[in-house]
Design a protein around this motif. Structure first.
Motif: not given
Length: 268
Positions: A31-33, A44-46, A50-51, A232-235
């Motif tokens: 989810s941070f890829n 690494f990214t956020f 944010a989206s 989706i990974n972030a969610l």
């Protein structure tokens, strides 16, 4: 002398933890890829988190999940607590039968629960929507609250209530000053578990949700059919974090209630 456990039991425990938690850990990591390619790590990214905050579909699904979760938890907590208190005074024979009926929604397969509720709503000509999802969640969440509060009542005993009655307290005074403080941690814990189950539920919601009542798990399912994306990974990561926090809070209130009980039982 303390008996040592067999080394294979430790290995089995480690392998079981790996089997359970490595897939979850991979979702969190990717989810941070900093790329949409699931198999490659580019940094690494956020950005994906944010989206999510600007995605109207995600925000709508989130509001639906929160609305369903909050309303169903309040009603399920009230019904489950009242049910536990009401069935407490039944005889052993009837109490066992009623406990079995109340435990049934916990152990019955979700697909059966969802299908049976769908058939019921169709027979009653109830249009599918947010209201049907709330009713469905109350149906299974109530049992979780009932189980937790019943366990709390069983551990409390009736000595304090009988002593309050002997001292002239009315039933309401006994409940307010003796019973309620004792079961309150169990009620809060049951409510947190009910909210967690509602927030994470997919199968039952999938059967009874209408076009405008998409919850987060249903939204995730719809997006995964098109391919797994970083959003989706972030969610999923956010849902995992919220679920873990709620379960830890529920366990905290249960342990706190046990601690209070032991403290009150100490001799003066």
């Amino acid at each position: 002398m303390k008996k040592k456990s067999h080394p294979l039991l430790g290995i089995h425990s480690v392998l079981m933890m790996i089997f359970i938690y490595v897939p979850i850990l991979l979702i969190i990591i990717y989810s941070f890829n900093n790329t949409r390619l699931s198999g490659d790590w580019e940094g690494f990214t956020f950005d994906w988190y944010a989206s999510l905050m600007t995605d109207d579909h995600v925000l709508e699904a989130l509001m639906n999940s929160l609305t369903v979760g909050i309303v169903s938890t309040i009603v399920a907590t009230l019904l489950g607590t009242v049910g536990a208190l009401s069935l407490r005074g039944l005889g052993r024979r009837w109490k066992g039968s009623m406990n079995g009926l109340m435990y049934l929604p916990v152990i019955i397969p979700d697909i059966i629960m969802g299908l049976s509720l769908l058939v019921l709503f169709n027979q009653m000509h109830v249009p599918l929507g947010k209201a049907t999802v709330i009713i469905a969640h109350i149906t299974f969440s109530m049992s979780y609250v009932y189980v937790v509060v019943t366990a709390r009542l069983a551990g409390m005993g009736k000595q304090l209530e009988e002593a309050a009655a002997d001292l002239g307290a009315t039933p309401w005074q006994t409940f307010r000053h003796v019973t309620w403080p004792q079961i309150f941690p169990g009620v809060i814990s049951g409510a947190l578990i009910a909210f967690t189950m509602s927030l994470d539920d997919f199968m039952v919601s999938f059967f009874v949700a209408g076009p405008s009542s998409t919850t987060l798990p249903i939204y995730i399912y719809g997006q995964v059919k098109r391919g797994i994306s970083p959003e989706i990974n972030a969610l999923c990561t956010l849902l995992i974090v919220v679920s873990v926090v709620l379960i830890l809070l529920a366990q905290f209130f249960l342990n706190r209630g046990k601690g209070q009980k032991k403290h009150k039982m100490l001799p003066i």
